[in-house]
Structures are given as C-alpha cells and as structure tokens.
Scaffold this active site. Structure first.
Site, PDB file in Angstrom:
ATOM      1  N   LYS A 175      12.347   0.214  12.837  1.00 27.68           N
ATOM      2  CA  LYS A 175      13.358   0.143  11.770  1.00 27.68           C
ATOM      3  C   LYS A 175      13.749  -1.293  11.427  1.00 27.68           C
ATOM      4  O   LYS A 175      13.963  -1.638  10.265  1.00 27.68           O
ATOM      5  CB  LYS A 175      14.582   0.966  12.162  1.00 27.68           C
ATOM      6  CG  LYS A 175      14.265   2.454  12.234  1.00 27.68           C
ATOM      7  CD  LYS A 175      15.457   3.291  12.598  1.00 27.68           C
ATOM      8  CE  LYS A 175      15.022   4.689  13.026  1.00 27.68           C
ATOM      9  NZ  LYS A 175      14.256   5.418  12.007  1.00 27.68           N
TER      10      LYS A 175
ATOM     11  N   ASP B 291       4.490   9.848   1.791  1.00 24.21           N
ATOM     12  CA  ASP B 291       4.950   9.610   3.164  1.00 24.21           C
ATOM     13  C   ASP B 291       6.408   9.135   3.098  1.00 24.21           C
ATOM     14  O   ASP B 291       6.681   8.084   2.513  1.00 24.21           O
ATOM     15  CB  ASP B 291       4.049   8.541   3.802  1.00 24.21           C
ATOM     16  CG  ASP B 291       4.378   8.261   5.258  1.00 24.21           C
ATOM     17  OD1 ASP B 291       5.350   8.839   5.777  1.00 24.21           O
ATOM     18  OD2 ASP B 291       3.656   7.457   5.864  1.00 24.21           O
TER      19      ASP B 291
ATOM     20  N   THR C 211       8.221   8.211   5.643  1.00 28.66           N
ATOM     21  CA  THR C 211       8.560   7.285   6.740  1.00 28.66           C
ATOM     22  C   THR C 211       8.980   5.935   6.145  1.00 28.66           C
ATOM     23  O   THR C 211       8.272   5.373   5.317  1.00 28.66           O
ATOM     24  CB  THR C 211       7.346   7.057   7.666  1.00 28.66           C
ATOM     25  OG1 THR C 211       6.733   8.312   7.945  1.00 28.66           O
ATOM     26  CG2 THR C 211       7.758   6.370   8.951  1.00 28.66           C
TER      27      THR C 211
ATOM     28  N   ASP D  78      14.711   2.738   5.571  1.00 34.32           N
ATOM     29  CA  ASP D  78      14.638   1.292   5.818  1.00 34.32           C
ATOM     30  C   ASP D  78      14.502   0.531   4.494  1.00 34.32           C
ATOM     31  O   ASP D  78      15.083  -0.543   4.322  1.00 34.32           O
ATOM     32  CB  ASP D  78      13.436   0.970   6.716  1.00 34.32           C
ATOM     33  CG  ASP D  78      13.514   1.716   8.033  1.00 34.32           C
ATOM     34  OD1 ASP D  78      14.634   1.925   8.539  1.00 34.32           O
ATOM     35  OD2 ASP D  78      12.450   2.120   8.556  1.00 34.32           O
TER      36      ASP D  78
ATOM     37  N   SER E 285       9.271   3.978  -2.430  1.00 35.03           N
ATOM     38  CA  SER E 285       8.613   3.735  -1.138  1.00 35.03           C
ATOM     39  C   SER E 285       7.869   4.959  -0.620  1.00 35.03           C
ATOM     40  O   SER E 285       6.939   4.818   0.182  1.00 35.03           O
ATOM     41  CB  SER E 285       9.625   3.270  -0.096  1.00 35.03           C
ATOM     42  OG  SER E 285      10.430   4.353   0.329  1.00 35.03           O
TER      43      SER E 285
ATOM     44  N   LYS F 230       3.609   5.873  -1.195  1.00 34.38           N
ATOM     45  CA  LYS F 230       2.417   5.345  -0.510  1.00 34.38           C
ATOM     46  C   LYS F 230       2.520   5.596   0.982  1.00 34.38           C
ATOM     47  O   LYS F 230       3.612   5.823   1.517  1.00 34.38           O
ATOM     48  CB  LYS F 230       2.266   3.848  -0.783  1.00 34.38           C
ATOM     49  CG  LYS F 230       1.878   3.552  -2.224  1.00 34.38           C
ATOM     50  CD  LYS F 230       1.521   2.097  -2.414  1.00 34.38           C
ATOM     51  CE  LYS F 230       1.373   1.791  -3.896  1.00 34.38           C
ATOM     52  NZ  LYS F 230       1.662   0.395  -4.221  1.00 34.38           N
TER      53      LYS F 230
ATOM     54  N   GLY G 198       2.512   5.035   5.059  1.00 40.93           N
ATOM     55  CA  GLY G 198       3.016   4.061   6.039  1.00 40.93           C
ATOM     56  C   GLY G 198       4.444   3.664   5.754  1.00 40.93           C
ATOM     57  O   GLY G 198       4.903   3.702   4.608  1.00 40.93           O
TER      58      GLY G 198
HETATM   59  O1  RIB Z   1      12.422   4.392  10.047  1.00 44.18           O
HETATM   60  C1  RIB Z   1      11.057   4.590  10.306  1.00 44.18           C
HETATM   61  C2  RIB Z   1      10.692   3.953  11.609  1.00 44.18           C
HETATM   62  O2  RIB Z   1      11.334   4.617  12.665  1.00 44.18           O
HETATM   63  C3  RIB Z   1       9.220   4.026  11.929  1.00 44.18           C
HETATM   64  O3  RIB Z   1       8.482   2.958  11.390  1.00 44.18           O
HETATM   65  C4  RIB Z   1       9.203   4.092  13.443  1.00 44.18           C
HETATM   66  O4  RIB Z   1       8.693   2.948  14.049  1.00 44.18           O
HETATM   67  C5  RIB Z   1      10.647   4.361  13.868  1.00 44.18           C
HETATM   68  O5  RIB Z   1      11.241   3.259  14.424  1.00 44.18           O
END
Ligand code: RIB
Length: 292
Positions: free
Chosen positions: A38, A232, A234, A238, A268, A271, A273
C-alpha cells in the site's frame, strides 16, 4: 514533497474464474508477480500524477527487495530513505477474479521499520507537505509517526488498511482517513452516513464503483463513480489516496480533490496490477473534461 511512510511488497497474483470455497481447489487462469504494497502503491500514484514523493520503508535482503526498489526508481519515487533489513521482503498473495480480489499480506521487512528509524528521519518528515500512511507497519511505528507529525505540524492522511490495526484514537491525529466501505463498517460499526457526519471533511469513504462519500459540514456529499471496464481492482484505494494527496498539496479544495481522486481511482481498475492502471494527470483530466 509528499512523504509516504509504509509498506512495499511484491504481489504474487493468481487469477481464476472464481475464489475457492473452504477446502476447495480451483483451476487458475494465470499467475504473475507485480510490485505492490500500500505504501509503494500510494507513492507511485503520486509520482505518476507528477508529484515529488519519497517513500520511507524497508525491503528485505531477497531478490524481491531489489526488484521493489528498481521499480520505485523507474516510477520516479525517491528511494533515499528505504532501508534494508535481513530476511524476506513483504509479499502479498492476491487472488483475482473478474472485478474482485482477496489479499493476504505478509509483512516481512515492512515490520522492520521502527519508531527509532522514524525518529532518525525527523527532519525529513518535518520538511514534508503531507505524510501518507497505511497500517501495514507495526503499531508502535504508526504511533511514532502520528506523534511526530503532530509535534511538527505536518498533516497526515491515513488509509486504515488492514483495518484490524486501526485504533479509534488515531482520529485525533489524522487530517484525513480514507477507509473503503467494508473497513468503515468494521471500524465504526454504524452506518456510513452516520459515520461521515461524525467526522466532517475528515472521513472520506470510498464506495468502489459507486464513488466516494463524505460530509462537508453542511451535508453528506456523494461523488458518483465513473463507469469503466474492470480488469483489476487491486490498488484502486491506493490510487485514490495518492491522487487526493497530489491535489491537496497543490492547494486544491477538498471537494475538487475528491472528484479528481475518484476519477483517478476509477481509471486505475482498467489495467492489470496494483500500479499498472494508475493514471497520469492528463489522463484524469481527459475524463474529467467529459464529465463536466
Ligand atoms: O492495496 C493493494 C495492496 O495491498 C497490494 O498491492 C498488496 O501488496 C497489499 O499490500
């Protein structure tokens, strides 16, 4: 300068059509490693938006550590204050299905960032416009940052994830808290509307595809999500944090900063990753122009 104090991981990503149930094995579709964590993600989000940003953190002595730092440098994040600790770097096991993820993060070297190290970096932290932090660090280190920032009058933006490390006392130390809706419910145990009303202009709750919610001292504001094709999710939170910070340090008001960050976070997820889809300022503005 924005200073991010937090984790840097290598994400180990398994893609499948569905998450396994308890005791079940499912066939995966793909496997990749990709830089994450993060703290590192938030720093990259700031850098991609053109901000001067440095990461205070710790990597291990394994090959992941070298890859994490090389990636941060490539992304124009200042790595001068990343230390190395004996042992493995932080890793996160990311299970990815279409439009959703589940993450187990293993701290590794991230937990070698000590209050003593924070004290040694007092002048670096004191020269920051804003400190960003998350909760993938030891709790006594989180407290040392909060207390130091109060002493130095440096504002703090906290992403309370993982939420299990959150303490309600943090609220009087942070200028902004940015949980997602699940975390908000876990942390405060009452409705989102009630919670944001208790912390006007301080608590910004991200609602995934539904955007962001906060209270502006007069009323609850909903900033609607921007529809995108999800690849994605994820790192979307952040990206939101990094974009919000990048706007605030440029002197923008909170509402326009939230609008900008909401668009950045939406982009975000298009894409693969945690860092792959983080947009540039121009990419955010292109979308914002169409919304206006
Ligand atoms: O917020 C996403 C992140 O949480 C990932 O990249 C992973 O590493 C976790 O820390």
């Amino acid at each position: 300068m924005i200073t991010v104090i937090g984790s840097a991981n290598m994400d180990i990503i398994a893609q499948a059509d569905k998450f396994p149930l308890q005791g079940e094995t499912v066939r995966g579709k793909d496997f990749q490693t990709s830089p994450g964590g993060k703290g590192a993600n938030q720093a990259v989000a700031c850098a991609r938006l053109g901000q001067n940003v440095q990461l205070i953190g710790t990597i291990g002595t394994d090959s992941f550590g070298e890859m994490i730092v090389a990636n941060l440098r490539n992304q124009q994040v200042d790595t001068s204050y990343i230390a190395q600790a004996e042992g493995p770097s932080g890793v996160a096991i990311v299970l990815l299905t279409e439009g959703d993820n589940r993450i187990i993060s293993i701290p590794g070297a991230n937990h070698a960032l000590t209050p003593q190290r924070i004290g040694e970096l007092k002048s670096v932290i004191g020269a920051s416009q804003l400190v960003m932090m998350q909760l993938e660090l030891p709790i006594d280190t989180v407290w040392s940052v909060l207390k130091l920032c109060r002493e130095l009058e440096v504002p703090v933006m906290m992403d309370p994830a993982p939420s299990s490390s959150f303490q309600l006392e943090y609220m009087s130390y942070v200028h902004y808290l940015t949980p997602n809706e699940t975390e908000c419910a876990q942390l405060f145990g009452i409705s989102i509307e009630e919670t944001v009303s208790n912390y006007p202009n301080q608590l910004l709750v991200t609602l995934g595809k539904d955007g962001v919610c906060y209270h502006d001292r007069e009323q609850i504001i909903y900033v609607p999500g921007v529809p995108v094709q999800v690849v994605d999710t994820t790192g979307a939170g952040d990206t939101f944090n990094g974009a919000l910070a990048s706007q605030l340090v440029q002197g923008n008001d909170l509402h326009s900063a939230v609008q900008f960050a909401n668009v950045a976070a939406s982009l975000s997820v298009g894409k693969f990753g945690a860092q792959g889809g983080m947009p540039t300022a121009q990419e955010v503005e292109n979308v914002t122009d169409k919304i206006d």
